[in-house]
Design a protein around this motif. Sequence first.
Motif, PDB file in Angstrom:
ATOM      1  N   TYR A 122      35.586  27.724  33.094  1.00  0.00           N
ATOM      2  CA  TYR A 122      35.960  29.018  33.650  1.00  0.00           C
ATOM      3  C   TYR A 122      37.272  29.501  33.042  1.00  0.00           C
ATOM      4  N   PHE A 123      37.337  30.785  32.707  1.00  0.00           N
ATOM      5  CA  PHE A 123      38.585  31.424  32.298  1.00  0.00           C
ATOM      6  C   PHE A 123      39.084  32.271  33.466  1.00  0.00           C
ATOM      7  N   ASP A 124      40.352  32.068  33.827  1.00  0.00           N
ATOM      8  CA  ASP A 124      40.928  32.826  34.957  1.00  0.00           C
ATOM      9  C   ASP A 124      40.706  34.318  34.788  1.00  0.00           C
ATOM     10  N   GLY A 125      40.258  34.944  35.862  1.00  0.00           N
ATOM     11  CA  GLY A 125      40.126  36.400  35.854  1.00  0.00           C
ATOM     12  C   GLY A 125      38.730  36.894  35.515  1.00  0.00           C
ATOM     13  N   VAL A 126      37.864  36.013  35.017  1.00  0.00           N
ATOM     14  CA  VAL A 126      36.495  36.435  34.676  1.00  0.00           C
ATOM     15  C   VAL A 126      35.710  36.671  35.974  1.00  0.00           C
ATOM     16  N   PRO A 127      35.017  37.823  36.087  1.00  0.00           N
ATOM     17  CA  PRO A 127      34.231  38.053  37.303  1.00  0.00           C
ATOM     18  C   PRO A 127      33.040  37.101  37.359  1.00  0.00           C
ATOM     19  N   SER A 128      32.800  36.543  38.549  1.00  0.00           N
ATOM     20  CA  SER A 128      31.727  35.557  38.698  1.00  0.00           C
ATOM     21  C   SER A 128      30.979  35.813  40.000  1.00  0.00           C
ATOM     22  N   PRO A 129      29.684  35.510  40.045  1.00  0.00           N
ATOM     23  CA  PRO A 129      28.940  35.694  41.291  1.00  0.00           C
ATOM     24  C   PRO A 129      29.190  34.583  42.313  1.00  0.00           C
ATOM     25  N   VAL A 130      29.895  33.516  41.942  1.00  0.00           N
ATOM     26  CA  VAL A 130      30.150  32.443  42.910  1.00  0.00           C
ATOM     27  C   VAL A 130      31.605  32.503  43.390  1.00  0.00           C
ATOM     28  N   LYS A 131      31.839  31.880  44.564  1.00  0.00           N
ATOM     29  CA  LYS A 131      33.160  31.995  45.196  1.00  0.00           C
ATOM     30  C   LYS A 131      34.229  31.194  44.462  1.00  0.00           C
ATOM     31  N   GLU A 182      42.318  33.790  26.888  1.00  0.00           N
ATOM     32  CA  GLU A 182      42.869  33.794  28.262  1.00  0.00           C
ATOM     33  C   GLU A 182      43.686  35.063  28.504  1.00  0.00           C
ATOM     34  N   LYS A 183      44.558  35.375  27.542  1.00  0.00           N
ATOM     35  CA  LYS A 183      45.439  36.548  27.740  1.00  0.00           C
ATOM     36  C   LYS A 183      44.635  37.838  27.698  1.00  0.00           C
ATOM     37  N   ALA A 184      43.644  37.924  26.821  1.00  0.00           N
ATOM     38  CA  ALA A 184      42.833  39.149  26.719  1.00  0.00           C
ATOM     39  C   ALA A 184      42.115  39.403  28.046  1.00  0.00           C
ATOM     40  N   ILE A 185      41.575  38.347  28.635  1.00  0.00           N
ATOM     41  CA  ILE A 185      40.849  38.523  29.903  1.00  0.00           C
ATOM     42  C   ILE A 185      41.821  38.935  31.004  1.00  0.00           C
ATOM     43  N   LEU A 186      42.982  38.284  31.037  1.00  0.00           N
ATOM     44  CA  LEU A 186      43.957  38.642  32.078  1.00  0.00           C
ATOM     45  C   LEU A 186      44.484  40.068  31.900  1.00  0.00           C
ATOM     46  N   SER A 187      44.460  40.583  30.664  1.00  0.00           N
ATOM     47  CA  SER A 187      44.902  41.973  30.436  1.00  0.00           C
ATOM     48  C   SER A 187      43.857  42.974  30.935  1.00  0.00           C
ATOM     49  N   LYS A 188      42.670  42.468  31.283  1.00  0.00           N
ATOM     50  CA  LYS A 188      41.558  43.283  31.816  1.00  0.00           C
ATOM     51  C   LYS A 188      41.027  44.295  30.806  1.00  0.00           C
ATOM     52  N   VAL A 245      38.329  44.438  28.559  1.00  0.00           N
ATOM     53  CA  VAL A 245      37.159  43.565  28.365  1.00  0.00           C
ATOM     54  C   VAL A 245      35.903  44.387  28.071  1.00  0.00           C
ATOM     55  N   THR A 246      34.873  43.703  27.579  1.00  0.00           N
ATOM     56  CA  THR A 246      33.613  44.392  27.274  1.00  0.00           C
ATOM     57  C   THR A 246      32.848  44.699  28.568  1.00  0.00           C
ATOM     58  N   TYR A 247      31.746  45.451  28.420  1.00  0.00           N
ATOM     59  CA  TYR A 247      31.012  46.003  29.573  1.00  0.00           C
ATOM     60  C   TYR A 247      30.620  44.949  30.605  1.00  0.00           C
ATOM     61  N   ASP A 248      30.242  43.754  30.123  1.00  0.00           N
ATOM     62  CA  ASP A 248      29.704  42.733  31.028  1.00  0.00           C
ATOM     63  C   ASP A 248      30.732  42.298  32.063  1.00  0.00           C
ATOM     64  N   PHE A 249      31.989  42.200  31.629  1.00  0.00           N
ATOM     65  CA  PHE A 249      33.054  41.867  32.576  1.00  0.00           C
ATOM     66  C   PHE A 249      33.537  43.134  33.291  1.00  0.00           C
ATOM     67  N   ALA A 250      33.662  44.228  32.539  1.00  0.00           N
ATOM     68  CA  ALA A 250      34.245  45.459  33.101  1.00  0.00           C
ATOM     69  C   ALA A 250      33.440  45.945  34.308  1.00  0.00           C
ATOM     70  N   ARG A 251      32.103  45.759  34.245  1.00  0.00           N
ATOM     71  CA  ARG A 251      31.295  46.299  35.340  1.00  0.00           C
ATOM     72  C   ARG A 251      31.478  45.530  36.650  1.00  0.00           C
ATOM     73  N   LEU A 252      32.090  44.359  36.562  1.00  0.00           N
ATOM     74  CA  LEU A 252      32.288  43.547  37.777  1.00  0.00           C
ATOM     75  C   LEU A 252      33.762  43.335  38.109  1.00  0.00           C
ATOM     76  N   MET A 253      34.653  43.949  37.326  1.00  0.00           N
ATOM     77  CA  MET A 253      36.087  43.621  37.451  1.00  0.00           C
ATOM     78  C   MET A 253      36.843  44.856  37.942  1.00  0.00           C
ATOM     79  N   ASP A 254      37.609  44.709  39.004  1.00  0.00           N
ATOM     80  CA  ASP A 254      38.405  45.849  39.475  1.00  0.00           C
ATOM     81  C   ASP A 254      39.515  46.157  38.478  1.00  0.00           C
ATOM     82  N   GLY A 255      39.711  47.436  38.213  1.00  0.00           N
ATOM     83  CA  GLY A 255      40.842  47.862  37.378  1.00  0.00           C
ATOM     84  C   GLY A 255      40.709  47.543  35.906  1.00  0.00           C
ATOM     85  N   ALA A 256      39.477  47.265  35.445  1.00  0.00           N
ATOM     86  CA  ALA A 256      39.318  46.895  34.034  1.00  0.00           C
ATOM     87  C   ALA A 256      39.272  48.132  33.139  1.00  0.00           C
TER      88      ALA A 256
END
Length: 417
Positions: A133-142, A381-387, A389-400
Amino acid sequence: MSHITVPAGGQKITVNADLSLNVPDQPIIPFIEGDGVGVDVTPVMLKVVDAAVEKAYGGAKKIHWMEVYAGEKCTRVYGADVWLPDETIQAVKDHPVSIKGPLTTPVGGGIRSLNVTLRQELDLYVCLRPVRYFDGVPSPVKEPHKVDMVIFRENSEDIYAGIEYEAGSDKARKLIAFLRDELGAKKLRFPESSGLGVKPVSREGTERLVRKAIQYAIDHDKPSVTLVHKGNIMKFTEGAFRDWGYALAQKEFGAEPIDGGPWCRLKNPRTGKIITIKDVIADAFLQQIILRPVEYSVIATLNLNGDYISDALAAQVGGIGIAPGANMSDSVAMFEATHGTAPKYAGKDYVNPGSSILSAEMMLRHMGWTAAADLIISAMEKAILSKKVTYDFARLMDGATQVSCSGFGDVMIAQME
Ligand SMILES: NC(=O)C1=CN([C@@H]2O[C@H](COP(=O)(O)OP(=O)(O)OC[C@H]3O[C@@H](n4cnc5c(N)ncnc54)[C@H](OP(=O)(O)O)[C@@H]3O)[C@@H](O)[C@H]2O)C=CC1
Ligand SMILES: O=C(O)CCC(=O)C(=O)O
Ligand SMILES: [Mg+2]
């Protein structure tokens, strides 16, 4: 006529007698661009890797990329119906480190999988797919950070061997007659309209895969190796895989049965810690990895199970946009993303290049270019934390902020400054 241009100034990586690699500072690395989104992700991967190598070694090391062809692009370069030329196979045999994009396999007919063919031709019997797991990546699990597994998927046997016969064909009829008349198989429900597939699983194939998985657990200080199988139903293939796996652990690694078995344990010779060798039936495993992922670490499994498990586990940590992998023999490694050609996105500069870039990161680590590999991980890691991101993450990530495939590569490179 050859269509491969050997890059001037590059040198071959070679394999030493002890199977370690001899990596020159200017290695030649073959790459296959790939079909579908291969045209998008592969150039981004090359650019990010070049940037990381340049940054890590200040020009002292440089990869000389050598394009080799397979798939749809190959039919345009070599001519219709040439999907995987001999010179491509020879090039990836001669260069023990290579990387490929995804290749299309039609469903139900047409050519057989070029991906599987490459694995078979080079006997790349381990499909190694780490899932983290990379911190900040949107995931369907808790609690996605609890998913930390490494899949060892047997890559050369099982129903992927391609031994199958179409319903109604002469060969299917002959085989059905043989099964019924010679082997007493009476349970073919609709013999006239059955297609047949053969599932070879061998002791040798199982042992070499499980050996690698246990050795990996030893080398990387992992707490367990789980044999995942459907051996209650397919007793002499999947069930044998389990039994041969346990036997190998005892015979070669000195594992001892726990409470009379079949689970067993061994002491890691490097750390003194216990490594548990256990097994689980595949359907139960697929729910356990969602409910209690911490119980699983290194996974050894057969080809089809490993294919399903790869995508299922990837989903828990953000999807197959960020799922890397390697196909390996004892001496040759070909790195590739877990995902396929995602045809609806092909050529749109849209998808996540993360899987391909992280596959290249595994490649750099395999070559011993650790500084460049570390740089890729920290940039990811830093790119993901900067939010950004490509569509797959952006569609599930607040403020992306959604960026393109190449845009994400540029975000990563900017993070290397
Ligand atoms: N090793 C290989 O070369 C492989 C080849 N294949 C081949 O690829 C072709 C297509 O297979 P298919 O079953 O559609 O599976 P794919 O893996 O190509 O795509 C399935 C879905 O996964 C998501 N996805 C895939 N790649 C990315 C990415 N880079 N970034 C973000 N999301 C991604 C998309 O989801 P969404 O729709 O939600 O956006 C996509 O629709 C087939 O011919 C298959 O045989 C398949 C797997 C491996
Ligand atoms: O060969 C293919 O087309 C699919 C392969 C695949 O899904 C995989 O290796 O994970
Ligand atoms: Mg797959």
